[in-house]
Design a protein around this motif. Sequence first.
Motif, short mmCIF file in Angstrom:
data_model
loop_
_atom_site.label_atom_id
_atom_site.label_comp_id
_atom_site.label_asym_id
_atom_site.label_seq_id
_atom_site.Cartn_x
_atom_site.Cartn_y
_atom_site.Cartn_z
N LEU A 81 0.75 -1.28 0.00
CA LEU A 81 0.20 0.12 0.17
C LEU A 81 0.90 1.40 0.05
CD1 LEU A 81 -2.50 1.45 0.28
CD2 LEU A 81 -2.48 1.25 2.82
N LEU A 82 1.83 1.29 0.79
CA LEU A 82 2.81 2.34 0.91
C LEU A 82 3.69 2.86 -0.46
CD1 LEU A 82 4.28 4.70 2.39
CD2 LEU A 82 6.04 2.97 3.18
N GLY A 83 3.83 1.48 -1.11
CA GLY A 83 4.58 1.71 -2.24
C GLY A 83 3.54 2.15 -3.55
N ARG A 84 2.24 2.04 -3.49
CA ARG A 84 1.24 2.38 -4.31
C ARG A 84 0.85 3.77 -4.10
NH1 ARG A 84 -1.48 -2.29 -3.05
NH2 ARG A 84 -3.40 -1.17 -2.03
N GLN A 85 0.78 4.24 -2.81
CA GLN A 85 0.57 5.58 -2.69
C GLN A 85 1.72 6.71 -3.14
OE1 GLN A 85 -0.04 5.25 1.72
NE2 GLN A 85 -2.29 4.66 1.28
N LEU A 86 3.05 6.01 -2.64
CA LEU A 86 4.06 6.91 -3.30
C LEU A 86 4.36 6.92 -4.75
CD1 LEU A 86 6.75 5.66 -0.55
CD2 LEU A 86 5.89 7.93 -0.49
N ALA A 87 4.12 5.97 -5.13
CA ALA A 87 4.18 5.61 -6.82
C ALA A 87 3.28 7.02 -7.53
CB ALA A 87 3.89 4.56 -7.60
N ALA A 88 2.10 6.90 -6.85
CA ALA A 88 0.89 7.95 -7.41
C ALA A 88 1.24 9.45 -6.96
CB ALA A 88 -0.50 7.45 -6.73
N GLY A 89 2.27 9.79 -6.01
CA GLY A 89 2.62 10.87 -5.52
C GLY A 89 1.53 11.35 -4.45
N ASP A 90 0.82 10.57 -3.77
CA ASP A 90 0.42 10.80 -2.61
C ASP A 90 0.97 10.70 -1.33
OD1 ASP A 90 -1.89 11.27 -1.07
OD2 ASP A 90 -3.27 9.68 -1.78
N TYR A 91 1.87 11.61 -1.07
CA TYR A 91 2.69 11.64 -0.11
C TYR A 91 1.62 11.92 1.37
CZ TYR A 91 6.31 12.33 -3.57
OH TYR A 91 7.27 11.98 -4.42
N ARG A 92 0.68 12.56 1.30
CA ARG A 92 -0.14 12.79 2.64
C ARG A 92 -0.52 11.48 3.04
NH1 ARG A 92 -1.80 13.22 6.66
NH2 ARG A 92 -3.43 14.53 7.46
N GLN A 93 -1.26 10.62 2.21
CA GLN A 93 -1.57 9.26 2.55
C GLN A 93 -0.55 8.26 2.85
OE1 GLN A 93 -4.69 8.34 3.60
NE2 GLN A 93 -5.16 10.17 3.30
N ALA A 94 0.54 8.65 2.12
CA ALA A 94 1.79 7.62 2.59
C ALA A 94 2.45 7.83 3.83
CB ALA A 94 2.90 7.95 1.28
N ASP A 95 2.53 9.08 4.41
CA ASP A 95 2.78 9.58 5.59
C ASP A 95 1.86 8.97 6.68
OD1 ASP A 95 4.74 11.20 7.01
OD2 ASP A 95 2.68 11.97 7.84
N GLU A 96 0.71 8.90 6.28
CA GLU A 96 -0.30 8.26 7.54
C GLU A 96 0.04 6.78 7.50
OE1 GLU A 96 -2.28 9.51 9.44
OE2 GLU A 96 -2.29 11.55 8.79
N THR A 97 0.28 6.01 6.05
CA THR A 97 0.41 4.76 6.10
C THR A 97 1.84 4.38 6.73
OG1 THR A 97 -0.79 4.52 4.09
CG2 THR A 97 0.86 2.67 4.61
N THR A 98 2.95 5.28 6.74
CA THR A 98 4.07 5.07 7.35
C THR A 98 4.08 5.06 8.76
OG1 THR A 98 5.25 6.08 5.47
CG2 THR A 98 6.47 5.83 7.74
N ARG A 99 3.28 5.92 9.34
CA ARG A 99 2.91 6.24 10.74
C ARG A 99 2.00 4.83 11.33
NH1 ARG A 99 0.74 10.37 10.50
NH2 ARG A 99 2.50 11.78 10.86
N ALA A 100 1.24 4.14 10.63
CA ALA A 100 0.43 3.16 10.94
C ALA A 100 1.16 1.88 10.89
CB ALA A 100 -0.91 2.85 9.87
N LEU A 101 2.14 1.95 9.95
CA LEU A 101 3.17 0.60 9.64
C LEU A 101 3.96 0.70 10.82
CD1 LEU A 101 4.29 0.80 6.19
CD2 LEU A 101 3.34 -1.18 7.39
N LEU A 102 4.57 2.01 11.43
CA LEU A 102 5.33 1.89 12.80
C LEU A 102 4.69 1.27 14.03
CD1 LEU A 102 7.25 5.29 12.44
CD2 LEU A 102 8.29 2.91 11.66
N ILE A 103 3.52 1.61 13.94
CA ILE A 103 2.62 0.98 15.03
C ILE A 103 2.52 -0.30 15.01
CG2 ILE A 103 0.33 1.28 16.06
CD1 ILE A 103 0.07 4.22 15.23
N ASP A 104 1.95 -0.84 13.85
CA ASP A 104 1.74 -2.29 13.77
C ASP A 104 3.20 -3.16 13.91
OD1 ASP A 104 0.09 -4.32 12.84
OD2 ASP A 104 1.40 -4.44 11.08
N LEU A 105 4.34 -2.47 13.61
CA LEU A 105 5.58 -3.38 13.73
C LEU A 105 6.22 -3.23 15.16
CD1 LEU A 105 7.34 -1.88 10.11
CD2 LEU A 105 6.45 -4.40 10.81
N ALA A 106 5.70 -2.15 15.78
CA ALA A 106 6.16 -2.18 17.21
C ALA A 106 5.83 -2.95 18.38
CB ALA A 106 5.99 -0.42 17.72
#
Length: 268
Positions: A81-106
């Motif tokens: 999902l992060l890769g698709r958002q970044l490829a589309a240039g949707d950095y706002r949603q990619a930032d939210e996904t990154t934050r959610a990933l950190l929470i999930d991985l922690a």
Amino acid sequence: MANASLQSFLLPQHHSFVNTSSSHESSPSALLKLSNTGGSISFRLYSNISPSVTTTSTTNSSAPTPVPPAADLLPAPSLDLLGRQLAAGDYRQADETTRALLIDLAGESARRRGYVFFSEVQFISAEDLCAIDKLWKEHSNGRFGYSVQRRLWEKSQRDFTRFFIRVGWMKKLDTEIEQYNYRSFPDEFMWEMKDDTPEGHLPLTNALRGTQLLGNILTHPAFEEENHKDEATAESATAAATTGQSKDDNKGRERPKIMRDFKPDYSF
């Protein structure tokens, strides 16, 4: 027939809809009457003290019963999902996904809590952090990502205020004295790749109310090796500039100890 059947069913039970007075001789205060017109059954309530109230039910309507829409569900955070958002240039949603990933991985505690403690960063594997960082760099021409922020943080001598200014998380105020203030989230941050978008501006990490979380991410073993490579490259470039010699000129020669121990000045 339908009208007669409904009347025979409703009228004997009119006491369920009629309020009687305390006197048996008085007339009821309300009366329910039924009529059938053009396939539409109407129930009209007549009252001694209030205007009639009509409720209509259509018997032959083919319109489906409206169903309230289901609540929108956010997609589960993933590298795909992060890769698709970044490829589309949707950095706002990619930032939210990154934050959610950190929470999930922690770990489970972070998932229940909804945010990451700085002490939980150690539970995130180097492989996962590198994978997140790689996606950010690939889709930003190497301008965004944690390893980019690590390099800029080191150049800021690990001073977070100077780092925040460098990556654009703080903005310069229009005052006679040089002053800076934190940007307001999310409107004042830059969600597009432009020429004036500062290097290292994304991804964001909630460091404005405390820098321990970001500090633990930037010092994670995932970025240690790359940082050593950057330091070695900087030292080599500094050595070449200082001695006025190219790499070819230095082949086969051992660098003097003073140059091996030299640490470049990363201030700005």
